[in-house]
Enzyme design. Structure first.
Site, PDB file in Angstrom:
ATOM      1  N   ASP A 156       4.236   0.628  11.672  1.00 33.27           N
ATOM      2  CA  ASP A 156       2.940  -0.189  11.642  1.00 33.27           C
ATOM      3  C   ASP A 156       2.979  -1.241  12.192  1.00 33.27           C
ATOM      4  O   ASP A 156       1.476  -1.834  11.773  1.00 33.27           O
ATOM      5  CB  ASP A 156       2.845  -0.004  10.028  1.00 33.27           C
ATOM      6  CG  ASP A 156       3.113   1.228   9.458  1.00 33.27           C
ATOM      7  OD1 ASP A 156       2.814   2.350  10.300  1.00 33.27           O
ATOM      8  OD2 ASP A 156       2.854   1.398   8.358  1.00 33.27           O
ATOM      9  N   ARG A 161      -5.857   9.583   3.194  1.00 36.60           N
ATOM     10  CA  ARG A 161      -4.641  10.876   3.842  1.00 36.60           C
ATOM     11  C   ARG A 161      -3.040  10.697   2.924  1.00 36.60           C
ATOM     12  O   ARG A 161      -1.950  11.894   3.100  1.00 36.60           O
ATOM     13  CB  ARG A 161      -3.824  10.268   4.732  1.00 36.60           C
ATOM     14  CG  ARG A 161      -2.675  10.233   5.763  1.00 36.60           C
ATOM     15  CD  ARG A 161      -2.525  11.938   6.380  1.00 36.60           C
ATOM     16  NE  ARG A 161      -1.853  12.500   6.227  1.00 36.60           N
ATOM     17  CZ  ARG A 161      -1.501  13.421   6.915  1.00 36.60           C
ATOM     18  NH1 ARG A 161      -2.461  13.863   7.994  1.00 36.60           N
ATOM     19  NH2 ARG A 161      -0.205  14.511   6.350  1.00 36.60           N
ATOM     20  N   ASP A 185      -5.559  12.331  12.054  1.00 39.69           N
ATOM     21  CA  ASP A 185      -5.447  11.360  12.561  1.00 39.69           C
ATOM     22  C   ASP A 185      -5.446  10.569  13.305  1.00 39.69           C
ATOM     23  O   ASP A 185      -4.506  10.834  14.428  1.00 39.69           O
ATOM     24  CB  ASP A 185      -3.872  10.969  11.082  1.00 39.69           C
ATOM     25  CG  ASP A 185      -4.048   9.778  10.768  1.00 39.69           C
ATOM     26  OD1 ASP A 185      -3.926   8.539  11.478  1.00 39.69           O
ATOM     27  OD2 ASP A 185      -3.761   9.257   9.492  1.00 39.69           O
ATOM     28  N   LYS A 193       0.507  -0.539  -0.041  1.00 36.27           N
ATOM     29  CA  LYS A 193       0.055  -0.126   0.100  1.00 36.27           C
ATOM     30  C   LYS A 193       0.984   1.252  -0.160  1.00 36.27           C
ATOM     31  O   LYS A 193       0.665   1.619  -0.258  1.00 36.27           O
ATOM     32  CB  LYS A 193      -1.214   0.030   1.536  1.00 36.27           C
ATOM     33  CG  LYS A 193      -1.413   0.686   1.922  1.00 36.27           C
ATOM     34  CD  LYS A 193      -2.709   1.719   2.897  1.00 36.27           C
ATOM     35  CE  LYS A 193      -1.341   2.031   3.768  1.00 36.27           C
ATOM     36  NZ  LYS A 193      -1.325   3.712   3.938  1.00 36.27           N
ATOM     37  N   ASN A 194       2.007   1.137   1.082  1.00 33.41           N
ATOM     38  CA  ASN A 194       2.458   2.697   1.066  1.00 33.41           C
ATOM     39  C   ASN A 194       3.888   2.758  -0.224  1.00 33.41           C
ATOM     40  O   ASN A 194       4.504   3.653  -0.709  1.00 33.41           O
ATOM     41  CB  ASN A 194       2.901   2.679   2.195  1.00 33.41           C
ATOM     42  CG  ASN A 194       2.503   2.765   3.280  1.00 33.41           C
ATOM     43  OD1 ASN A 194       0.975   2.989   3.350  1.00 33.41           O
ATOM     44  ND2 ASN A 194       3.010   2.275   5.283  1.00 33.41           N
TER      45      ASN A 194
HETATM   46  C1  UD1 Z   1       3.984   6.541   5.968  1.00 30.73           C
HETATM   47  C2  UD1 Z   1       2.902   5.246   6.009  1.00 30.73           C
HETATM   48  C3  UD1 Z   1       3.089   4.927   7.534  1.00 30.73           C
HETATM   49  C4  UD1 Z   1       4.152   4.566   8.190  1.00 30.73           C
HETATM   50  C5  UD1 Z   1       5.282   6.369   7.968  1.00 30.73           C
HETATM   51  C6  UD1 Z   1       6.669   5.340   8.731  1.00 30.73           C
HETATM   52  C7  UD1 Z   1       2.672   5.647   3.554  1.00 30.73           C
HETATM   53  C8  UD1 Z   1       1.061   6.222   3.129  1.00 30.73           C
HETATM   54  N1  UD1 Z   1       2.307   6.187   5.083  1.00 30.73           N
HETATM   55  O1  UD1 Z   1       3.516   7.363   6.522  1.00 30.73           O
HETATM   56  O2  UD1 Z   1       2.264   3.848   7.382  1.00 30.73           O
HETATM   57  O3  UD1 Z   1       4.025   4.629   9.202  1.00 30.73           O
HETATM   58  O4  UD1 Z   1       5.732   6.672   6.655  1.00 30.73           O
HETATM   59  O5  UD1 Z   1       7.252   4.502   8.471  1.00 30.73           O
HETATM   60  O6  UD1 Z   1       2.987   5.646   3.375  1.00 30.73           O
HETATM   61  N2  UD1 Z   1       6.973  14.360  10.486  1.00 30.73           N
HETATM   62  C9  UD1 Z   1       6.942  16.176  10.493  1.00 30.73           C
HETATM   63  N3  UD1 Z   1       6.850  17.043  10.083  1.00 30.73           N
HETATM   64  C10 UD1 Z   1       6.748  16.697   8.645  1.00 30.73           C
HETATM   65  C11 UD1 Z   1       6.492  15.175   8.274  1.00 30.73           C
HETATM   66  C12 UD1 Z   1       6.868  14.453   9.297  1.00 30.73           C
HETATM   67  O7  UD1 Z   1       7.008  16.128  11.610  1.00 30.73           O
HETATM   68  O8  UD1 Z   1       6.804  17.637   7.387  1.00 30.73           O
HETATM   69  C13 UD1 Z   1       6.539  13.519  11.355  1.00 30.73           C
HETATM   70  C14 UD1 Z   1       4.963  12.835  11.529  1.00 30.73           C
HETATM   71  O9  UD1 Z   1       4.576  13.615  12.667  1.00 30.73           O
HETATM   72  C15 UD1 Z   1       5.538  11.730  12.166  1.00 30.73           C
HETATM   73  C16 UD1 Z   1       7.036  11.309  11.807  1.00 30.73           C
HETATM   74  O10 UD1 Z   1       7.762  12.436  11.268  1.00 30.73           O
HETATM   75  O11 UD1 Z   1       5.488  12.104  13.634  1.00 30.73           O
HETATM   76  C17 UD1 Z   1       7.630   9.902  10.683  1.00 30.73           C
HETATM   77  O12 UD1 Z   1       6.396  10.761   9.793  1.00 30.73           O
HETATM   78  P1  UD1 Z   1       6.705  10.227   7.980  1.00 30.73           P
HETATM   79  O13 UD1 Z   1       7.554   9.185   7.733  1.00 30.73           O
HETATM   80  O14 UD1 Z   1       6.222  11.260   7.756  1.00 30.73           O
HETATM   81  O15 UD1 Z   1       5.679   8.921   7.470  1.00 30.73           O
HETATM   82  P2  UD1 Z   1       4.602   9.455   6.536  1.00 30.73           P
HETATM   83  O16 UD1 Z   1       4.707   9.375   5.264  1.00 30.73           O
HETATM   84  O17 UD1 Z   1       3.033  10.104   6.785  1.00 30.73           O
END
Ligand code: UD1
Length: 418
Positions: A305, A93, A117, A23-24
């Site tokens: 996850d 999302r 979320d 999915k990701n």
């Molecule tokens: C993706 C995955 C999700 C997985 C996560 C971490 C998808 C659709 N989802 O989510 O299933 O759990 O990676 O492996 O691929 N953050 C910030 N600022 C930003 C971006 C992120 O503070 O601009 C923080 C987030 O709040 C979180 C952390 O960084 O605490 C990790 O987030 P991120 O790696 O970006 O996860 P996603 O890409 O949203």
């Protein structure tokens, strides 16, 4: 209101299960089709709700999308809309991953921000700062993230945290920027490598994907390609932990064991026999699992996850486990549901402490997100009685034929339609 699952505990899982594409990964591969004019073909797509939702997002931007079996064909026109503000965007999302490709291709983007979320706040500061470094003006206006640039220019970008989504958006914008971009402290997840592979087939010049430093030489244009989605390591890991909690013996195909090195290593410490196969792995848990500690970290650390699956294991393991969540702060809401099932658990900030019990006790429980939903089903498999898992629409978003796969392994689970 969603359907419910009824899970009758007690069965040990045995047999073989195949895992489809991640999915990701697939959602980002679909977004990357915005970068080219013509038809991109993506195979090994999982049959999950998020794929048609992403298809709706791309259709709303002007693409033609055909989904059949495990293949999605995306035809992107010369002129794209750069405004993603329609219902599908709010329901997905991950639709924020169209931001980078739209900035790369159109030099402008307006993408509606989805609501909160259940796993914790998901800010976009790193996405925006990365695109700013490439020369874009970025802002949040009326619930939309808005980007504009005359042209994008390569830049040196250091991320504060190896965010998966920020790395992907910056990567997809930088492939069409002028000059060289270097992303330091980049995310190293297998899904990043998968995306970089597809972009490379489209003509992008990328090196270092899978390491902490990714270098991108911008090109003027990309061309369509055909790509097979990498196997879903989170689904594969879920089946591995389902085998472990039920003291079963399961072979998982379609996922590389190397992509699950940390979760499988923990299972070995817990007493499992893990065998690596050419196209997957097998896992045999001959006796009650022993307690182990888990710390979630960006890849190659233990994935957040799979944290609910780790909690389910800890709830029935012999001994005391400490679980530390470092990625999404609100994920421990799941512990309250486990406590309703008799788990001996406490949380304190980023930590959860559990004393394992031989069995849990069935209860009505509510999924709060995709992975928590799957974790509750795992707990139900080792609970006395029938566990009613509510809000399973979350599970449908991430796990193709979840009930069918579990039943084929001998689990007693049924879906009750509302
Ligand atoms: C993706 C995955 C999700 C997985 C996560 C971490 C998808 C659709 N989802 O989510 O299933 O759990 O990676 O492996 O691929 N953050 C910030 N600022 C930003 C971006 C992120 O503070 O601009 C923080 C987030 O709040 C979180 C952390 O960084 O605490 C990790 O987030 P991120 O790696 O970006 O996860 P996603 O890409 O949203």
């Amino acid at each position: 209101m969603d359907d419910r699952f009824l899970v009758t505990g007690g069965a040990r899982l045995f047999g073989e299960v195949s895992v489809a594409g991640a999915k990701n990964s697939v959602l980002k591969l679909m977004a990357a089709a915005l970068l080219v004019e013509g038809t991109t073909i993506i195979t090994n797509c999982p049959a999950i709700l998020d794929v048609p939702l992403m298809a709706d997002v791309l259709t709303g931007l002007g693409c033609r999308v055909e989904l059949s079996d495990d293949t999605v064909r995306i035809t992107t026109p010369a002129q794209l809309s750069y405004e993603a503000d329609f219902p599908a965007v709010g329901r997905l999302r991950a639709s924020v991953c169209v931001l980078g490709p739209l900035m790369g291709r159109c030099h402008r983007a307006r993408v509606a921000l989805p609501g909160g979320d259940a796993i914790g706040s998901r800010p976009l500061d790193m996405h925006q700062n990365g695109l700013r470094a490439l020369g874009a003006r970025m802002s949040i206006e009326h619930g939309m993230v808005v980007g504009e640039a005359e042209r994008l220019r390569g830049a040196q970008i250091g991320l504060d945290f190896p965010s998966v989504g920020a790395t992907e958006n910056i990567l997809m914008a930088a492939v069409l920027a002028q000059g060289t971009t270097v992303i330091d402290n980049a995310a190293r997840e297998p899904e990043i490598i998968d995306l970089a592979l597809m972009l490379g087939q489209m003509g992008a010049k990328i090196s270092g994907a899978g390491s902490a430093t990714i270098t991108i030489e911008g090109v003027d244009a990309l061309h369509p390609t055909e790509h097979r989605t990498v196997g879903d390591r989170v689904v594969g890991g879920t089946w591995a932990y389902a085998a472990a909690v039920t003291q079963g013996h399961v072979t998982v195909r379609g996922v590389r064991a190397a992509h699950l090195a940390a979760p499988l290593e923990r299972l070995v410490q817990s007493g499992a026999i893990v065998e690596e196969l050419a196209d997957g792995f097998s896992i045999d848990m001959p006796s009650r699992p022993r307690a182990v500690d888990f710390i979630t970290m960006p890849y190659p650390g233990f994935p957040t996850d799979l944290q609910p699956m780790a909690l389910a294991l800890a709830a029935v393991a012999e001994g005391h486990s400490l679980i530390t969540e470092n990625v999404f702060e609100a994920r421990f809401r799941f512990v309250d549901e486990l406590i309703r099932m008799g788990a001996d658990a406490r949380t304190d900030g980023h930590h959860a402490s559990l004393r394992g019990r031989a069995k849990l006790s069935s209860a009505p429980v509510w999924s709060t997100d995709i992975r928590a939903g799957a974790g509750l089903v795992l707990a139900g498999l080792v609970a006395e009685g029938v566990t009613e898992v509510h809000e399973v629409g979350h599970i449908d978003r991430g796990y193709p034929h979840f009930v069918e796969d579990l039943r084929s392994l001998g689990a007693k689970i049924e879906r009750v339609a509302l």
